[in-house]
Design a protein around this motif. Structure first.
Motif, PDB file in Angstrom:
ATOM      1  N   THR A   1     -72.176  10.779  26.866  1.00 15.68           N
ATOM      2  CA  THR A   1     -72.150   9.440  26.288  1.00 15.68           C
ATOM      3  C   THR A   1     -73.288   8.620  26.871  1.00 15.68           C
ATOM      4  OG1 THR A   1     -70.714   7.549  25.784  1.00 15.68           O
ATOM      5  CG2 THR A   1     -70.620   8.433  28.031  1.00 15.68           C
TER       6      THR A   1
ATOM      7  N   SER B   1     -69.474  14.942  21.983  1.00 13.56           N
ATOM      8  CA  SER B   1     -69.675  13.497  22.116  1.00 13.56           C
ATOM      9  C   SER B   1     -68.986  12.816  20.949  1.00 13.56           C
ATOM     10  CB  SER B   1     -71.166  13.144  22.125  1.00 13.56           C
ATOM     11  OG  SER B   1     -71.764  13.513  20.902  1.00 13.56           O
TER      12      SER B   1
ATOM     13  N   LEU C   1     -66.577   7.284  22.998  1.00 15.97           N
ATOM     14  CA  LEU C   1     -66.069   8.091  24.104  1.00 15.97           C
ATOM     15  C   LEU C   1     -64.545   8.029  24.153  1.00 15.97           C
ATOM     16  CD1 LEU C   1     -66.460   9.782  26.697  1.00 15.97           C
ATOM     17  CD2 LEU C   1     -66.633   7.613  27.941  1.00 15.97           C
TER      18      LEU C   1
END
Length: 278
Positions: A186, A7, A196
């Motif tokens: 996300t 992430s 992202l």
């Protein structure tokens, strides 16, 4: 297959996806927690630890009796981890990247290597899930060497799930590269979208196929989904903002244990990845 779960920022639910996916699939499954600065997958998997190893990295040790003070070791070191100042050779082990260049160029063979502790690796298992994580020594800045040691536990059979650190810096790249697929986790917020975009850029640079899982999917707006459509990134799963899931998380319980119907959804996620990879 090796799947890395990453992430662009922390707190998106990366470990939630890693642990629930692992517990939803048939063995052999192994989870490697490469977030060595703050490992927490063990809090959910609760493995029985069976072994622990200290990990070191080589750093230079200078025999002053042999050293001619030529300075070639300092010239080759790009990180200023070894310097000749006046009649003294100074070493800074914390800045050393363990390339061994100083050893190679020393004409007097005055430099050897000694080990500097980076942290520990712990191995365990729970039911059919093998588990390995690294714990970086407090104050240690060199996470990638320890991450590479954790990744050495990858196996060719079954599935290896890598819980990567957040962000897009060197530890993340070390965790993602040479994997078969990256799940990007996300949340549909402006911060989530911003980070992202950075994470997708890193994955594209590495040339690894990726897919998206949106956590707390009923919050925020649709810009994350629109971004995924624009970039042709498959949306693999949406996990809603749910009080029961949040309460299970707060008690360190993977939510597939309280809501077994989600195991099918995680299995479907894995099947989607298999189709993309193969």
């Amino acid at each position: 297959m090796i799947i890395s779960i990453a992430s662009g920022k922390g707190g998106t639910g990366k470990t939630t996806v890693a642990t629930n996916l692992a517990l939803s699939l048939d063995p052999p499954v192994r989870v490697l927690d490469c977030d060595v600065e703050e490992p927490n997958a063990h809090l959910f998997l609760k493995p029985r630890f069976e072994a622990s190893h200290t990990v070191t990295t080589p750093v230079p040790s200078v025999d002053e009796g042999k050293c001619s003070l030529c300075g070639k070791c300092g010239e080759i070191c790009q990180f200023k981890a070894i310097l000749v100042i006046g009649q003294t050779v100074l070493t800074f082990p914390e800045m050393c990247h363990s390339c061994g260049g100083c050893v190679e160029v020393c004409p007097e063979k005055a430099i050897t290597e000694t080990g500097r502790e980076l942290g520990i690796i712990e191995e365990g298992r729970r039911d059919g899930v093998e588990f390995v994580h690294g714990r970086l020594k407090v104050g240690e800045a060199m996470a990638p060497p320890l991450i590479r040691k954790v990744r050495a536990y990858e196996k060719a059979d079954g599935l290896t799930i890598i819980d990567a650190p957040p962000g897009t810096s060197c530890p993340v790249i070390t965790s993602m590269k040479q994997t078969d697929f990256v799940i990007l986790v996300t949340e549909p917020t402006p911060f989530g979208l911003h980070d992202l975009e950075l994470a997708v850029g890193a994955v594209e640079t590495l040339g690894i196929p990726c897919g998206l899982v949106i956590n707390r999917s009923d919050l925020g707006d649709d810009r994350v989904r629109e971004f995924a459509r624009t970039k042709q990134i498959p949306l693999l799963m949406e996990i809603p903002f749910d009080r029961g899931i949040a309460e299970a998380y707060s008690r360190g319980i993977p939510f597939v244990e309280e809501r077994p119907e989600w195991k099918e959804k995680f299995r479907a996620l894995y099947q989607s990845i298999q189709k993309i990879v193969h």
